[in-house]
Design an enzyme around this catalytic site. Structure first.
Site, PDB file in Angstrom:
ATOM      1  N   GLU A 119      29.845  39.418  49.613  1.00  0.00           N
ATOM      2  CA  GLU A 119      30.477  38.696  49.381  1.00  0.00           C
ATOM      3  C   GLU A 119      31.493  37.889  49.012  1.00  0.00           C
ATOM      4  O   GLU A 119      32.393  37.457  48.779  1.00  0.00           O
ATOM      5  CB  GLU A 119      30.462  37.646  50.672  1.00  0.00           C
ATOM      6  CG  GLU A 119      30.322  38.679  52.213  1.00  0.00           C
ATOM      7  CD  GLU A 119      28.949  37.608  53.344  1.00  0.00           C
ATOM      8  OE1 GLU A 119      27.878  37.679  52.935  1.00  0.00           O
ATOM      9  OE2 GLU A 119      29.583  37.208  53.863  1.00  0.00           O
ATOM     10  N   TYR A 172      53.954  29.195  17.732  1.00  0.00           N
ATOM     11  CA  TYR A 172      52.447  28.560  18.509  1.00  0.00           C
ATOM     12  C   TYR A 172      52.683  27.107  19.052  1.00  0.00           C
ATOM     13  O   TYR A 172      53.237  26.766  18.257  1.00  0.00           O
ATOM     14  CB  TYR A 172      51.366  28.233  17.374  1.00  0.00           C
ATOM     15  CG  TYR A 172      50.710  27.762  18.416  1.00  0.00           C
ATOM     16  CD1 TYR A 172      49.285  28.374  18.775  1.00  0.00           C
ATOM     17  CD2 TYR A 172      50.396  25.964  18.226  1.00  0.00           C
ATOM     18  CE1 TYR A 172      47.887  27.488  19.241  1.00  0.00           C
ATOM     19  CE2 TYR A 172      48.755  25.721  18.602  1.00  0.00           C
ATOM     20  CZ  TYR A 172      48.023  26.240  19.033  1.00  0.00           C
ATOM     21  OH  TYR A 172      46.928  25.438  19.706  1.00  0.00           O
ATOM     22  N   SER A 226      18.901  34.158  55.873  1.00  0.00           N
ATOM     23  CA  SER A 226      19.235  33.662  56.521  1.00  0.00           C
ATOM     24  C   SER A 226      17.971  31.802  57.002  1.00  0.00           C
ATOM     25  O   SER A 226      16.842  32.655  57.169  1.00  0.00           O
ATOM     26  CB  SER A 226      19.857  33.711  58.546  1.00  0.00           C
ATOM     27  OG  SER A 226      19.756  32.106  58.370  1.00  0.00           O
ATOM     28  N   LYS A 238      18.649  38.030  60.503  1.00  0.00           N
ATOM     29  CA  LYS A 238      19.594  38.627  59.553  1.00  0.00           C
ATOM     30  C   LYS A 238      19.039  38.762  58.398  1.00  0.00           C
ATOM     31  O   LYS A 238      17.736  38.910  57.191  1.00  0.00           O
ATOM     32  CB  LYS A 238      20.318  36.821  58.899  1.00  0.00           C
ATOM     33  CG  LYS A 238      20.655  36.436  60.518  1.00  0.00           C
ATOM     34  CD  LYS A 238      22.461  36.857  60.667  1.00  0.00           C
ATOM     35  CE  LYS A 238      23.180  36.425  59.499  1.00  0.00           C
ATOM     36  NZ  LYS A 238      24.485  36.661  60.054  1.00  0.00           N
ATOM     37  N   THR A 257      42.745  54.668  59.930  1.00  0.00           N
ATOM     38  CA  THR A 257      44.460  54.152  58.887  1.00  0.00           C
ATOM     39  C   THR A 257      43.913  52.799  60.317  1.00  0.00           C
ATOM     40  O   THR A 257      43.421  53.121  61.263  1.00  0.00           O
ATOM     41  CB  THR A 257      45.631  55.171  58.787  1.00  0.00           C
ATOM     42  OG1 THR A 257      45.223  55.335  60.570  1.00  0.00           O
ATOM     43  CG2 THR A 257      45.288  56.394  58.571  1.00  0.00           C
ATOM     44  N   HIS A 258      44.830  51.342  59.784  1.00  0.00           N
ATOM     45  CA  HIS A 258      44.397  50.181  60.672  1.00  0.00           C
ATOM     46  C   HIS A 258      43.456  50.324  61.549  1.00  0.00           C
ATOM     47  O   HIS A 258      43.066  49.276  61.852  1.00  0.00           O
ATOM     48  CB  HIS A 258      45.716  50.832  61.516  1.00  0.00           C
ATOM     49  CG  HIS A 258      47.011  51.385  61.912  1.00  0.00           C
ATOM     50  ND1 HIS A 258      47.781  50.568  61.013  1.00  0.00           N
ATOM     51  CD2 HIS A 258      47.593  52.703  61.294  1.00  0.00           C
ATOM     52  CE1 HIS A 258      49.041  52.167  60.947  1.00  0.00           C
ATOM     53  NE2 HIS A 258      48.958  52.726  60.931  1.00  0.00           N
ATOM     54  N   LYS A 290      42.024  30.290  26.797  1.00  0.00           N
ATOM     55  CA  LYS A 290      40.693  30.879  26.924  1.00  0.00           C
ATOM     56  C   LYS A 290      40.060  30.373  27.795  1.00  0.00           C
ATOM     57  O   LYS A 290      39.397  31.696  28.292  1.00  0.00           O
ATOM     58  CB  LYS A 290      40.275  29.720  25.696  1.00  0.00           C
ATOM     59  CG  LYS A 290      40.828  30.716  24.023  1.00  0.00           C
ATOM     60  CD  LYS A 290      39.690  30.047  23.137  1.00  0.00           C
ATOM     61  CE  LYS A 290      41.379  28.358  22.559  1.00  0.00           C
ATOM     62  NZ  LYS A 290      42.360  28.851  22.150  1.00  0.00           N
ATOM     63  N   SER A 310      39.092  21.374  22.368  1.00  0.00           N
ATOM     64  CA  SER A 310      38.887  22.792  22.850  1.00  0.00           C
ATOM     65  C   SER A 310      37.392  22.658  21.914  1.00  0.00           C
ATOM     66  O   SER A 310      36.682  23.926  22.644  1.00  0.00           O
ATOM     67  CB  SER A 310      39.186  23.442  22.126  1.00  0.00           C
ATOM     68  OG  SER A 310      39.762  23.653  21.060  1.00  0.00           O
ATOM     69  N   ASN A 336      22.302  39.257  54.956  1.00  0.00           N
ATOM     70  CA  ASN A 336      23.783  39.141  54.775  1.00  0.00           C
ATOM     71  C   ASN A 336      24.025  40.236  53.611  1.00  0.00           C
ATOM     72  O   ASN A 336      23.121  40.068  52.617  1.00  0.00           O
ATOM     73  CB  ASN A 336      23.505  37.915  54.532  1.00  0.00           C
ATOM     74  CG  ASN A 336      23.132  37.044  55.845  1.00  0.00           C
ATOM     75  OD1 ASN A 336      24.315  37.707  57.001  1.00  0.00           O
ATOM     76  ND2 ASN A 336      22.786  35.970  56.218  1.00  0.00           N
TER      77      ASN A 336
HETATM   78  N1  ARG Z   1      42.324  24.420  18.946  1.00  0.00           N
HETATM   79  C1  ARG Z   1      43.403  25.354  19.121  1.00  0.00           C
HETATM   80  C2  ARG Z   1      44.078  26.386  19.874  1.00  0.00           C
HETATM   81  O1  ARG Z   1      43.138  26.955  20.594  1.00  0.00           O
HETATM   82  C3  ARG Z   1      43.908  26.092  17.350  1.00  0.00           C
HETATM   83  C4  ARG Z   1      44.241  25.933  17.030  1.00  0.00           C
HETATM   84  C5  ARG Z   1      45.324  25.108  16.401  1.00  0.00           C
HETATM   85  N2  ARG Z   1      46.699  24.917  15.639  1.00  0.00           N
HETATM   86  C6  ARG Z   1      47.189  24.032  15.534  1.00  0.00           C
HETATM   87  N3  ARG Z   1      48.264  23.628  14.755  1.00  0.00           N
HETATM   88  N4  ARG Z   1      47.211  22.829  16.195  1.00  0.00           N
HETATM   89  O2  ARG Z   1      44.847  26.999  20.159  1.00  0.00           O
END
Ligand code: ARG
Length: 463
Positions: free
Chosen positions: A295, A322, A282, A288, A160-161, A330, A28, A290
């Site tokens: 948007e 966990y 544009s 134009k 409305t509408h 994340k 990660s 825009n």
């Molecule tokens: N990189 C892991 C996460 O984002 C950290 C926790 C990992 N813990 C484990 N026991 N493998 O969740």
């Protein structure tokens, strides 16, 4: 290239290193490096607590503290070499700490686990996003209050509408969004208060046999208290889901407003002129201008709500405590937070810069039989008719005006009297849009005086 040696942080029982594909799916670090500062803050608080509790020596704690500062400066200076083999930010930092200070680094992980560590880091990161959203919302609300105050008595059609309904004021329309973004603000504050409990010290899942002081680390990291159940502390991602859900509702509000700006800035409406700073041209059509920012803001709800759904799906079947699934939390929150803050800032900029075209608004306010309700109300108030009868008579006058290709105020008194003989010339007073909006004095109504009351109330609230 696959590293054939086992992982130096946890590889004691492993004879071989991971397959390259295993490493790719497992790591990660490519994204969780965004939590480096939070990781180091958490480790500093943990090390100081371990020393205070005599779990490690003061000199080891001091070496750890200094070493972590060195690592932080390497990260901030862009010289830190992240390693995929070391999986995540937690192990990257600790491994580098070992290189910098040697043996004491190995004592940092006493009485904690990556499970409480990642929950702590991610909470600290997300907490900052609640604060950033709060600032962004406050700035946007201020910009809207500026518009509302300037145009408290400018008339425009209310819909409305998306069909002309009754005249309203520009200020009233702006204040409707102040209410929406005000609720977003309160949702962000509410969730931030609820999430501010420290997972640190929950360790892997069961707590620890070391005599740690969880209040001390909680306080050092600005948490209100330690989380009260270690299983929950390491497996809770409600704070991320609450952020994503509040962000989704906010993005939905931004999207609705953006849609109005797109419509209003069109040549057919001309209700607003967006500034050059928040428009684009544009490459083929020279005329134009825009509303691209609007948007794009309108579209942001897609990824933000998508993140909300994605994380909800990740979490829904997970047993305590966990599971590695949770590593998928994340990127969703990072992306949603980045885009929410950008959308808020862009909307604030657009609102501050845009100018309402008072004449176009007024012209549109009077068209489409927008004061038909005022006529019906007059028949009730002055002639004492039941509202249903008044509604019917007014409807017949609208049909008459439509046949003649004119608006209600353009009908003659005789034409009015053809629908009901008791109608007098006084009726024309209520057919003007200014009188119409001025009469809507019920609390929260569109009358300029009500708008000004609400602007003052909000100024008091946001300071
Ligand atoms: N990189 C892991 C996460 O984002 C950290 C926790 C990992 N813990 C484990 N026991 N493998 O969740």
């Amino acid at each position: 290239m696959t590293d054939t040696t086992s992982n130096k942080m946890w590889g004691g029982r492993f004879a071989a290193g991971p397959d390259a594909i295993m490493e790719a799916i497992n790591a990660s670090i490519s994204f969780d490096q965004r939590m480096a500062a939070q990781d180091i803050a958490g480790s500093r608080a943990h090390a100081a607590m371990l020393a205070a509790q005599d779990i490690i020596s003061d000199s080891d704690a001091d070496a750890i503290r200094k070493g972590l500062l060195t690592v932080l400066s390497e990260i901030e200076g862009g010289t830190f070499a992240y390693s995929t083999a070391l999986e995540d930010i937690h192990m990257n930092v600790e491994a580098r700490l070992k290189e910098v200070i040697g043996e004491p680094a190995g004592r940092l992980h006493t009485g904690r686990s990556r499970n409480d560590q990642v929950a702590t880091d991610f909470k600290l990161w997300t907490r900052d996003q609640f604060d950033a959203a709060e600032s962004g919302l406050l700035a946007l609300i201020k910009a809207l209050l500026g518009q509302a105050e300037a145009g408290a008595d400018w008339v425009m059609p209310g819909f409305t509408h998306l069909q002309t309904a009754q005249p309203v004021t520009w200020g009233h329309h702006m204040m409707a969004y102040v209410e929406m973004f005000g609720r977003d603000l309160s949702r962000m504050r509410d969730a931030r208060a609820r999430m501010n409990e420290s997972p640190l010290g929950a360790a892997a899942l069961a707590g620890t046999s070391f005599p740690i002081d969880r209040d001390m680390t909680a306080q050092a990291l600005g948490f209100d208290r330690p989380a009260a159940n270690s299983l929950d502390a390491v497996s809770d991602r409600d704070f991320a889901l609450e952020f994503l859900s509040a962000a989704s509702i906010c993005a939905m509000h931004l999207s609705r407003f953006a849609e109005e700006l797109v419509i209003w800035s069109s040549a057919q409406f001309r209700f607003v002129t967006l500034s050059d700073r928040f428009s684009t041209g544009s490459s083929i059509m020279p005329q134009k201008k825009n509303p691209d920012a609007a948007e794009l803001i309108r579209a942001k709800i897609g990824r933000i709500m998508g993140a909300n759904v994605a994380l909800m799906m990740v979490m829904k079947g997970l047993p305590l405590a966990y599971s590695k699934d949770m590593q998928e939390d994340k990127e969703q929150v990072f992306d949603a937070a980045d885009n929410l803050m950008l959308a808020l800032a862009a909307m604030e900029g657009m609102v501050k810069d845009m100018s309402a075209n008072r004449e176009s608004l007024a012209a549109a306010a009077g068209s489409g039989f927008s004061t038909a309700t005022d006529l019906a109300d007059w028949l009730v108030r002055v002639l004492g008719l039941p509202f249903r009868d008044a509604h019917h008579i007014t409807g017949s006058l609208v049909a008459l005006a439509e046949q003649n290709g004119c608006d209600l105020p353009d009908l003659t008194l005789e034409q009015m009297q053809s629908a009901h003989g008791d109608i007098t010339a006084d009726v024309f007073d209520v057919l003007g849009v200014e009188n119409s909006v001025n009469s809507r004095m019920s609390y929260g109504g569109t009358a300029p005086a009500q708008v000004r009351t609400q602007v003052a109330r909000w100024k008091g609230i946001i300071g």
